[in-house]
Motif scaffolding. Structure first.
Motif, mmCIF file in Angstrom:
data_model
loop_
_atom_site.group_PDB
_atom_site.id
_atom_site.type_symbol
_atom_site.label_atom_id
_atom_site.label_comp_id
_atom_site.label_asym_id
_atom_site.label_seq_id
_atom_site.Cartn_x
_atom_site.Cartn_y
_atom_site.Cartn_z
ATOM 1 N N VAL A 14 57.156 46.204 28.930
ATOM 2 C CA VAL A 14 56.319 46.697 29.837
ATOM 3 C C VAL A 14 55.207 46.350 29.252
ATOM 4 O O VAL A 14 54.786 46.412 27.958
ATOM 5 C CB VAL A 14 56.594 48.340 29.657
ATOM 6 N N MET A 74 63.420 50.976 29.687
ATOM 7 C CA MET A 74 61.984 50.971 30.583
ATOM 8 C C MET A 74 61.294 52.428 30.438
ATOM 9 O O MET A 74 60.235 52.521 30.190
ATOM 10 C CB MET A 74 62.323 50.789 32.032
ATOM 11 N N LEU A 154 57.431 44.714 33.857
ATOM 12 C CA LEU A 154 58.415 45.699 34.472
ATOM 13 C C LEU A 154 59.089 45.202 35.708
ATOM 14 O O LEU A 154 60.166 45.062 35.879
ATOM 15 C CB LEU A 154 57.495 47.197 34.560
#
Ligand SMILES: [Fe+2]
Length: 189
Positions: A14, A74, A154
């Protein structure tokens, strides 16, 4: 029985702290069409499905746990550096009060996971059609999630997951045909 490989199925990167996106991603963690529901649904169906497709359910059900791990990574990365104020601004104030930065099996609206999301009919065609629908819904959710972020790192991981759902849907459709062919086969005793 499984052998656990201590790396993600596909890398998760990310580019920024983004608790807003983490709140949305949780839909695929503990939501109705999420990875936990998929894994539990498929692995549970193995016991009453014809032998010819047990391996398929085993493979895909196991892979869904690998996807669950990716979603968890994530969410963790998107929130680990978030302040309480940032979490609250992202709509995660109630989550913080209940769980701090921990993950929890809930959907994006904060509703806890329930087994009522999944079915086990004992009829292979009914179960496999539910599986196909589950994959198509998960694919759609991944697309909406990709649309919700401008973080290309992402997006890359989410696109991988979206593609896997497409493959799974194809394989479940093949399984339906295998079962139908089998049912149409003349049995000579
Ligand atoms: Fe899947």
């Amino acid at each position: 029985m499984w052998v656990y490989e201590k790396k993600l199925q596909y890398p998760v990167r990310v580019s920024k702290c983004d608790p807003r996106m983490a709140k949305f991603l949780v839909e695929q963690y503990g939501g109705a069409d999420g990875e936990l529901a998929a894994a539990l649904r498929y692995l549970n169906q193995r016991y009453t499905i014809p032998d010819k497709v047990i391996g398929l359910l085993n493979d895909i059900g196991t892979e869904e746990f690998a996807h669950l791990e990716m979603i968890a990574t994530m969410v963790y990365k998107l929130t680990k550096d978030a302040t309480v104020d940032q979490l609250e601004a992202a709509g995660l104030g109630a989550h913080y009060v209940n769980h701090d930065h921990a993950l929890y099996y809930e959907n994006a609206g904060g509703v806890p996971f329930t087994a009522a999301y999944i079915q086990a009919k004992g009829d292979p065609i009914a179960d496999l059609y539910e599986d196909i629908a589950a994959e198509e819904k998960a694919r759609a959710t991944y697309q909406w999630l990709i649309d919700m972020t401008d973080d290309v790192d992402l997006q890359d991981s989410l696109k991988f997951l979206r593609e896997r759902e497409i493959i799974h849907a194809i394989r479940f459709r093949e399984a339906v045909e295998i079962i139908k062919d089998d049912r149409g086969t003349k049995k000579i005793f």
